[in-house]
Write a protein that holds these residues in place. Structure first.
Motif, PDB file in Angstrom:
ATOM      1  N   ALA A 197       0.661  -1.423  -0.300  1.00 35.39           N
ATOM      2  CA  ALA A 197       0.270   0.184  -0.051  1.00 35.39           C
ATOM      3  C   ALA A 197       1.425   0.999   0.415  1.00 35.39           C
ATOM      4  O   ALA A 197       0.684   2.725  -0.712  1.00 35.39           O
ATOM      5  N   ALA A 198       1.896   1.316   0.840  1.00 36.10           N
ATOM      6  CA  ALA A 198       2.726   2.093   0.382  1.00 36.10           C
ATOM      7  C   ALA A 198       3.855   2.154  -0.395  1.00 36.10           C
ATOM      8  O   ALA A 198       3.802   4.006  -0.949  1.00 36.10           O
ATOM      9  N   THR A 199       3.908   1.778  -1.435  1.00 31.72           N
ATOM     10  CA  THR A 199       4.443   1.539  -2.840  1.00 31.72           C
ATOM     11  C   THR A 199       3.652   1.935  -4.157  1.00 31.72           C
ATOM     12  O   THR A 199       3.694   1.827  -5.380  1.00 31.72           O
ATOM     13  N   TRP A 200       1.947   2.358  -3.508  1.00 27.71           N
ATOM     14  CA  TRP A 200       0.830   2.644  -3.971  1.00 27.71           C
ATOM     15  C   TRP A 200       1.180   4.542  -4.938  1.00 27.71           C
ATOM     16  O   TRP A 200       0.616   5.136  -4.065  1.00 27.71           O
ATOM     17  N   SER A 201       0.758   4.088  -6.510  1.00 27.78           N
ATOM     18  CA  SER A 201       1.543   5.335  -7.145  1.00 27.78           C
ATOM     19  C   SER A 201       0.764   5.893  -7.579  1.00 27.78           C
ATOM     20  O   SER A 201      -0.671   5.458  -7.687  1.00 27.78           O
ATOM     21  N   ASP A 202       0.294   7.399  -7.888  1.00 23.59           N
ATOM     22  CA  ASP A 202      -0.523   8.569  -8.712  1.00 23.59           C
ATOM     23  C   ASP A 202      -0.248   7.702 -10.117  1.00 23.59           C
ATOM     24  O   ASP A 202      -2.497   7.077 -10.668  1.00 23.59           O
ATOM     25  N   GLU A 203       0.351   6.445 -10.892  1.00 23.41           N
ATOM     26  CA  GLU A 203       0.390   5.781 -11.970  1.00 23.41           C
ATOM     27  C   GLU A 203      -0.180   5.174 -11.791  1.00 23.41           C
ATOM     28  O   GLU A 203      -1.863   4.041 -12.393  1.00 23.41           O
ATOM     29  N   ASP A 204       0.426   4.223 -10.648  1.00 25.85           N
ATOM     30  CA  ASP A 204      -1.515   2.560 -10.010  1.00 25.85           C
ATOM     31  C   ASP A 204      -2.607   3.093  -9.863  1.00 25.85           C
ATOM     32  O   ASP A 204      -3.157   2.540 -10.643  1.00 25.85           O
ATOM     33  N   ALA A 211      -7.746   0.247 -15.927  1.00 30.06           N
ATOM     34  CA  ALA A 211      -8.670  -1.083 -15.860  1.00 30.06           C
ATOM     35  C   ALA A 211      -9.833  -1.496 -15.434  1.00 30.06           C
ATOM     36  O   ALA A 211     -10.642  -2.297 -16.125  1.00 30.06           O
ATOM     37  N   ILE A 212     -10.207  -1.240 -14.326  1.00 31.02           N
ATOM     38  CA  ILE A 212     -11.046  -1.498 -13.952  1.00 31.02           C
ATOM     39  C   ILE A 212     -12.816  -0.402 -15.066  1.00 31.02           C
ATOM     40  O   ILE A 212     -13.122  -1.898 -15.369  1.00 31.02           O
ATOM     41  N   ALA A 229      -5.121  -6.803 -12.499  1.00 25.48           N
ATOM     42  CA  ALA A 229      -4.006  -6.721 -11.434  1.00 25.48           C
ATOM     43  C   ALA A 229      -2.948  -6.762 -12.815  1.00 25.48           C
ATOM     44  O   ALA A 229      -2.088  -6.331 -12.908  1.00 25.48           O
ATOM     45  N   GLN A 230      -3.114  -7.557 -13.747  1.00 29.37           N
ATOM     46  CA  GLN A 230      -2.277  -7.944 -15.047  1.00 29.37           C
ATOM     47  C   GLN A 230      -2.220  -6.537 -15.401  1.00 29.37           C
ATOM     48  O   GLN A 230      -0.553  -5.972 -15.656  1.00 29.37           O
ATOM     49  N   ARG A 231      -3.361  -5.676 -15.574  1.00 26.57           N
ATOM     50  CA  ARG A 231      -2.883  -4.091 -16.490  1.00 26.57           C
ATOM     51  C   ARG A 231      -2.518  -3.536 -15.815  1.00 26.57           C
ATOM     52  O   ARG A 231      -1.139  -2.618 -16.469  1.00 26.57           O
ATOM     53  N   VAL A 232      -2.771  -2.680 -14.140  1.00 28.91           N
ATOM     54  CA  VAL A 232      -1.972  -2.534 -13.936  1.00 28.91           C
ATOM     55  C   VAL A 232       0.071  -2.443 -13.218  1.00 28.91           C
ATOM     56  O   VAL A 232       0.601  -1.947 -13.485  1.00 28.91           O
ATOM     57  N   GLY A 233      -0.380  -3.790 -13.086  1.00 27.53           N
ATOM     58  CA  GLY A 233       1.229  -4.236 -13.200  1.00 27.53           C
ATOM     59  C   GLY A 233       1.921  -4.418 -11.870  1.00 27.53           C
ATOM     60  O   GLY A 233       1.187  -3.816 -10.960  1.00 27.53           O
ATOM     61  N   HIS A 236       1.793  -6.017  -8.714  1.00 28.57           N
ATOM     62  CA  HIS A 236      -0.117  -6.078  -7.357  1.00 28.57           C
ATOM     63  C   HIS A 236      -0.266  -7.161  -7.944  1.00 28.57           C
ATOM     64  O   HIS A 236      -0.820  -7.498  -9.436  1.00 28.57           O
ATOM     65  N   THR A 237      -1.392  -7.680  -7.177  1.00 30.13           N
ATOM     66  CA  THR A 237      -2.135  -9.137  -7.499  1.00 30.13           C
ATOM     67  C   THR A 237      -3.733  -8.697  -7.532  1.00 30.13           C
ATOM     68  O   THR A 237      -4.314  -7.481  -7.052  1.00 30.13           O
ATOM     69  N   ALA A 238      -4.978  -9.273  -7.735  1.00 26.19           N
ATOM     70  CA  ALA A 238      -6.116  -8.881  -7.720  1.00 26.19           C
ATOM     71  C   ALA A 238      -6.328  -8.507  -5.902  1.00 26.19           C
ATOM     72  O   ALA A 238      -7.272  -7.599  -6.306  1.00 26.19           O
ATOM     73  N   LYS A 239      -5.165  -8.441  -4.396  1.00 29.17           N
ATOM     74  CA  LYS A 239      -5.840  -8.185  -3.616  1.00 29.17           C
ATOM     75  C   LYS A 239      -5.356  -7.623  -3.044  1.00 29.17           C
ATOM     76  O   LYS A 239      -5.793  -6.972  -1.801  1.00 29.17           O
ATOM     77  N   SER A 240      -4.151  -7.038  -3.931  1.00 29.39           N
ATOM     78  CA  SER A 240      -3.510  -5.385  -3.344  1.00 29.39           C
ATOM     79  C   SER A 240      -2.759  -4.887  -4.417  1.00 29.39           C
ATOM     80  O   SER A 240      -2.244  -5.264  -5.257  1.00 29.39           O
TER      81      SER A 240
END
Length: 240
Positions: A197-204, A211-212, A229-233, A236-240
């Motif tokens: 969560a701490a590494t979640w950026s604005d680009e993410d 992707a949603i 999750a695959q599109r975000v890369g 990250h996974t489907a849970k995070s």
């Protein structure tokens, strides 16, 4: 000169004698062994010879004739670790009904086992050992023999209970260790989630929203988020 064979006269003389002995044996009536009645006084004398040297030995008789014995038993089994288990011996209190030994209903019973620091389960089972012999009919020094039976089985009983206690303790430790490991894994997962969560950026975040919108119509919920999750890369996974 040809040998002369003489008739076996001796064998003919022995045969009637054997028959007479057999007849005498068959006619003899079986003799019933005399019945020896063991009184409580006789049995108490045998018990007192063994235990009276200990100061704790004593016997009381109630108004109804019932008796209570108190004695300290020193196990004779060489495998009995007296210094670790009961350095001062085992204290037994035995109740003897007024009708014993003429009747075994009720039978003699072990009322109490001491000292109190002994394992509770051991204190409960020693009277059962005593009862295995004390109630046997016909009565024949049952209290004395029951004490012998207890003496022979004390070590085995103690070791079995000790093994059972160690097994339960081992299982308890294993369950505690498993619970600690479960908590550790949960804490580790929470820590990793916080790091992600701490590494979640604005680009993410921008990629997530795109992707949603792209896969929002996917009917399979699990597949939809895997695609997101695959599109975000970025790990990250489907849970995070």
């Amino acid at each position: 000169m040809p040998a002369v064979t003489r008739p076996a006269q001796s064998s003919r003389r022995v045969a009637p004698l054997v028959e007479q002995v057999r007849s005498a044996i068959s006619l003899r009536q079986p003799v019933t062994a005399p019945k020896v009645a063991c009184t409580w006084e006789d049995e108490f004398w045998r018990i007192r010879r063994i235990y009276e040297e200990n100061p704790a030995f004593g016997a009381e008789e109630g108004e109804g004739g019932e008796r209570v014995l108190r004695l300290t038993h020193l196990c004779s089994d060489p495998d009995w670790e007296a210094i670790n288990w009961a350095p001062d011996g085992l204290v037994f209190e035995i109740g003897v009904p007024a009708t014993y030994p003429e009747e075994l209903s009720p039978p003699p019973v072990m009322l109490n086992v001491g000292p109190a620091r002994l394992p509770e389960r051991f204190r409960q089972l020693v009277p059962c050992l005593f009862g295995e012999v004390a109630a046997r009919a016909p009565a024949n020094n049952n209290v004395y023999r029951a004490l012998q039976h207890v003496d022979r089985n004390l070590t085995m009983l103690w070791l079995k209970l000790q093994a059972a206690t160690e097994r339960v303790e081992k299982e308890r430790r294993a369950e505690l260790q498993a619970e600690r490991e479960k908590i550790r894994q949960q804490e580790l997962a929470a820590e990793q989630a916080q790091k992600r969560a701490a590494t979640w950026s604005d680009e993410d975040q921008r990629l997530l929203e795109a992707a949603i919108e792209e896969f929002g119509n996917e009917p399979d919920f699990k597949r939809r988020w895997n695609l997101v999750a695959q599109r975000v890369g970025g790990g990250h996974t489907a849970k995070s």
